[in-house]
Design a protein around this motif. Structure first.
Motif, PDB file in Angstrom:
ATOM      1  N   VAL A   1      -8.514  87.877  13.852  1.00  0.00           N
ATOM      2  CA  VAL A   1      -7.885  86.646  14.120  1.00  0.00           C
ATOM      3  C   VAL A   1      -8.588  85.897  15.327  1.00  0.00           C
ATOM      4  O   VAL A   1      -8.702  84.570  15.036  1.00  0.00           O
ATOM      5  CB  VAL A   1      -6.324  86.916  14.053  1.00  0.00           C
ATOM      6  CG1 VAL A   1      -5.539  85.325  14.551  1.00  0.00           C
ATOM      7  CG2 VAL A   1      -6.014  87.293  12.565  1.00  0.00           C
TER       8      VAL A   1
ATOM      9  N   THR B   1      -1.354  92.299   5.184  1.00  0.00           N
ATOM     10  CA  THR B   1      -0.292  91.233   5.200  1.00  0.00           C
ATOM     11  C   THR B   1       0.735  91.455   6.234  1.00  0.00           C
ATOM     12  O   THR B   1       1.130  90.705   7.043  1.00  0.00           O
ATOM     13  CB  THR B   1       0.317  91.305   3.826  1.00  0.00           C
ATOM     14  OG1 THR B   1      -0.802  91.032   2.801  1.00  0.00           O
ATOM     15  CG2 THR B   1       1.392  90.213   3.598  1.00  0.00           C
TER      16      THR B   1
ATOM     17  N   MET C   1      -0.714  90.725   9.726  1.00  0.00           N
ATOM     18  CA  MET C   1      -0.734  89.379  10.023  1.00  0.00           C
ATOM     19  C   MET C   1       0.826  88.947  10.437  1.00  0.00           C
ATOM     20  O   MET C   1       0.836  88.169  11.249  1.00  0.00           O
ATOM     21  CB  MET C   1      -1.160  88.662   8.810  1.00  0.00           C
ATOM     22  CG  MET C   1      -1.702  87.178   9.247  1.00  0.00           C
ATOM     23  SD  MET C   1      -2.696  86.994  10.535  1.00  0.00           S
ATOM     24  CE  MET C   1      -3.921  85.965   9.899  1.00  0.00           C
TER      25      MET C   1
ATOM     26  N   GLY D   1       1.321  87.486  14.223  1.00  0.00           N
ATOM     27  CA  GLY D   1       1.996  85.978  14.349  1.00  0.00           C
ATOM     28  C   GLY D   1       3.279  86.282  15.312  1.00  0.00           C
ATOM     29  O   GLY D   1       3.521  85.535  16.191  1.00  0.00           O
TER      30      GLY D   1
ATOM     31  N   TYR E   1       6.139  83.649   2.920  1.00  0.00           N
ATOM     32  CA  TYR E   1       4.782  83.818   2.384  1.00  0.00           C
ATOM     33  C   TYR E   1       4.937  84.000   0.785  1.00  0.00           C
ATOM     34  O   TYR E   1       3.675  84.390   0.284  1.00  0.00           O
ATOM     35  CB  TYR E   1       3.897  84.387   3.079  1.00  0.00           C
ATOM     36  CG  TYR E   1       4.261  85.996   3.089  1.00  0.00           C
ATOM     37  CD1 TYR E   1       3.569  86.822   1.976  1.00  0.00           C
ATOM     38  CD2 TYR E   1       4.867  86.823   3.997  1.00  0.00           C
ATOM     39  CE1 TYR E   1       3.744  88.446   1.717  1.00  0.00           C
ATOM     40  CE2 TYR E   1       5.103  88.121   3.902  1.00  0.00           C
ATOM     41  CZ  TYR E   1       4.538  88.842   2.900  1.00  0.00           C
ATOM     42  OH  TYR E   1       4.834  90.162   2.797  1.00  0.00           O
TER      43      TYR E   1
ATOM     44  N   VAL F   1      -0.252  78.107  11.102  1.00  0.00           N
ATOM     45  CA  VAL F   1      -0.818  78.665   9.766  1.00  0.00           C
ATOM     46  C   VAL F   1      -1.871  79.444   9.955  1.00  0.00           C
ATOM     47  O   VAL F   1      -2.505  79.564  11.120  1.00  0.00           O
ATOM     48  CB  VAL F   1      -1.559  77.677   8.802  1.00  0.00           C
ATOM     49  CG1 VAL F   1      -0.313  76.794   8.429  1.00  0.00           C
ATOM     50  CG2 VAL F   1      -2.486  76.827   9.384  1.00  0.00           C
ATOM     51  N   ASP F   2      -2.623  80.482   9.130  1.00  0.00           N
ATOM     52  CA  ASP F   2      -3.647  81.211   9.311  1.00  0.00           C
ATOM     53  C   ASP F   2      -4.863  80.393   9.221  1.00  0.00           C
ATOM     54  O   ASP F   2      -5.725  80.702  10.050  1.00  0.00           O
ATOM     55  CB  ASP F   2      -3.672  82.345   8.434  1.00  0.00           C
ATOM     56  CG  ASP F   2      -3.491  82.084   6.917  1.00  0.00           C
ATOM     57  OD1 ASP F   2      -3.338  80.900   6.619  1.00  0.00           O
ATOM     58  OD2 ASP F   2      -3.576  83.180   6.328  1.00  0.00           O
ATOM     59  N   ASP F   3      -5.072  79.396   8.291  1.00  0.00           N
ATOM     60  CA  ASP F   3      -6.392  78.793   8.077  1.00  0.00           C
ATOM     61  C   ASP F   3      -5.829  77.402   7.474  1.00  0.00           C
ATOM     62  O   ASP F   3      -5.309  77.489   6.363  1.00  0.00           O
ATOM     63  CB  ASP F   3      -7.068  79.454   7.578  1.00  0.00           C
ATOM     64  CG  ASP F   3      -8.393  78.595   7.432  1.00  0.00           C
ATOM     65  OD1 ASP F   3      -9.455  78.756   8.197  1.00  0.00           O
ATOM     66  OD2 ASP F   3      -8.824  77.628   6.520  1.00  0.00           O
TER      67      ASP F   3
ATOM     68  N   SER G   1      -4.400  76.713   3.426  1.00  0.00           N
ATOM     69  CA  SER G   1      -3.196  76.322   3.261  1.00  0.00           C
ATOM     70  C   SER G   1      -3.259  74.953   2.010  1.00  0.00           C
ATOM     71  O   SER G   1      -2.223  74.742   1.377  1.00  0.00           O
ATOM     72  CB  SER G   1      -2.752  75.554   4.653  1.00  0.00           C
ATOM     73  OG  SER G   1      -2.424  76.603   5.554  1.00  0.00           O
TER      74      SER G   1
ATOM     75  N   GLN H   1      -3.850  76.709  14.098  1.00  0.00           N
ATOM     76  CA  GLN H   1      -4.088  77.853  13.407  1.00  0.00           C
ATOM     77  C   GLN H   1      -3.786  79.117  14.451  1.00  0.00           C
ATOM     78  O   GLN H   1      -4.122  79.108  15.574  1.00  0.00           O
ATOM     79  CB  GLN H   1      -5.561  77.777  12.869  1.00  0.00           C
ATOM     80  CG  GLN H   1      -5.710  76.978  11.906  1.00  0.00           C
ATOM     81  CD  GLN H   1      -7.378  76.743  11.613  1.00  0.00           C
ATOM     82  OE1 GLN H   1      -7.645  76.387  10.181  1.00  0.00           O
ATOM     83  NE2 GLN H   1      -8.106  77.090  12.308  1.00  0.00           N
TER      84      GLN H   1
ATOM     85  N   HIS I   1       1.139  82.336   6.632  1.00  0.00           N
ATOM     86  CA  HIS I   1      -0.105  83.095   6.219  1.00  0.00           C
ATOM     87  C   HIS I   1      -0.124  83.040   4.930  1.00  0.00           C
ATOM     88  O   HIS I   1       0.830  83.929   4.376  1.00  0.00           O
ATOM     89  CB  HIS I   1      -0.170  84.058   7.268  1.00  0.00           C
ATOM     90  CG  HIS I   1       0.630  85.526   7.105  1.00  0.00           C
ATOM     91  ND1 HIS I   1       0.555  86.235   6.119  1.00  0.00           N
ATOM     92  CD2 HIS I   1       1.836  85.516   7.486  1.00  0.00           C
ATOM     93  CE1 HIS I   1       1.493  87.355   6.358  1.00  0.00           C
ATOM     94  NE2 HIS I   1       2.354  86.821   7.150  1.00  0.00           N
TER      95      HIS I   1
END
Length: 340
Positions: free
Chosen positions: A36, A125, A128, A132, A237, A256-258, A262, A287, A310
């Protein structure tokens, strides 16, 4: 003269092979945190997922994820994962998500390994969610409310439990037998009190960390805006939205992750928020890679309400595939298959 290439071999790793490698939750979290941060520094090549939706009456679809990470090994590593998402699989005694990962040498295109990626999908998952939370949740978070009991749920809960001084874990899912079984599974591995509750409202009431990982067939509000108290950390999610449209109105930060991920596809917990403009590049705080790599602060006050959405990045799969492959090569695990 035409030169005949040397024989090429691929290392095949099944679920049992991966189990023998004894990779820990701490190993997984570290690998995910590192990749990340690499994403935040621009050291990855990331492609948003695509979906393959067969004509099967809507019972499931496939996700295709592709990514590359510069920082893995001497030359980096590229990979492609295909994962099925079939909610009714429990009726056949199968996981709802079954995945296969291919990894490649990015300088020659030579395939290096084919591996069962079902475990990767589950733990990356959860990792992440944990990464976060490490940057966005209050350090003194005590109560975890978790909706959903699917494969990724176990990693979500256990990894969060390893990072925070939790005093209560509440879990629920649609089927009573599912949530009770999940609670028993958790009690076997943690000393933190685990309570199976009948509704999402009970799970989220007064919780410091709220995770919505439901398996809905159509949008239904399970994580209600009113349940999000000051200081809460929220992770929705589910594939199909289970939140109210005004949820983002009470958030101090949305991460967000990316952002490209999204916006992609027709699935996702905040799909309606993106489509209606409630979540945009302008309203987005950051991000997660920008936070983990130190470019932006994460949580700054105990009262902030922070949401982390995410969707699952392909680079996480590549990072964990690299971890598995490195361990497998050292242990000579798996089966060597002649490619050509």
């Amino acid at each position: 003269m035409i030169h005949s290439p040397a024989a090429l071999w691929i290392r095949f790793l099944n679920a049992a092979d991966i189990d023998t490698l004894a990779i820990t939750a701490a190993d997984v979290i570290a690998a995910v945190e590192n990749v990340v941060a690499a994403h935040g520094r621009g050291e990855t090549v990331f492609e948003p997922r695509t979906h393959l939706v067969p004509n099967n009456g809507g019972i499931g679809h496939f996700n295709v994820l592709r990514g590359h990470v510069d920082t893995l090994g001497e030359q980096g590593l590229s990979g492609v994962k295909v994962v099925g998402d079939f909610v009714p699989n429990y009726r056949k005694g199968l996981p709802s998500e079954l995945a296969l990962m291919n990894v490649y040498d990015p300088t020659t295109g030579v395939p290096l390994s084919i591996m069962d990626a079902t475990w990767i999908t589950e733990v990356r998952t959860g990792a992440m969610t944990a990464v976060g939370a490490k940057y966005l949740a209050r350090a003194d978070s005590r109560i975890l409310g978790h909706v959903g009991a699917r494969g990724t749920a176990f990693a979500n809960v256990t990894m969060l439990d390893s990072l925070f001084p939790l005093t209560e874990i509440r879990v629920t899912s649609r089927r009573p037998e599912s949530r009770e079984a999940f609670a028993e599974q958790l009690r076997a591995v943690t000393d933190t009190p685990v309570r199976a509750v009948a509704t999402a409202d009970e799970a989220f009431d007064g919780a410091d960390i709220l995770v919505e990982a439901s398996r809905l067939e159509k949008p239904t509000p399970l994580l209600r805006t009113a349940a999000v108290r000051p200081g809460a950390f929220v992770v929705p999610y589910g594939t199909v939205s289970a939140v109210e449209l005004d949820l983002l109105d009470v958030m101090d930060k949305v991460v967000v992750d990316d952002w490209r991920e999204s916006q992609s596809g027709r699935f996702g917990a905040l799909r309606a928020h993106v489509d209606t403009g409630r979540l945009s590049e302008q309203t987005l705080y950051a991000q997660i890679g920008a936070i983990v790599s130190g470019q932006k602060p994460g949580r700054e006050t105990d009262s902030e309400r922070i949401l982390f959405w995410h969707r699952g990045l392909s680079i996480l799969d590549v990072a964990l595939a690299h971890l598995i492959l490195t361990r497998a090569e050292a242990a000579d695990a798996g089966t060597m298959l002649r490619y050509r």
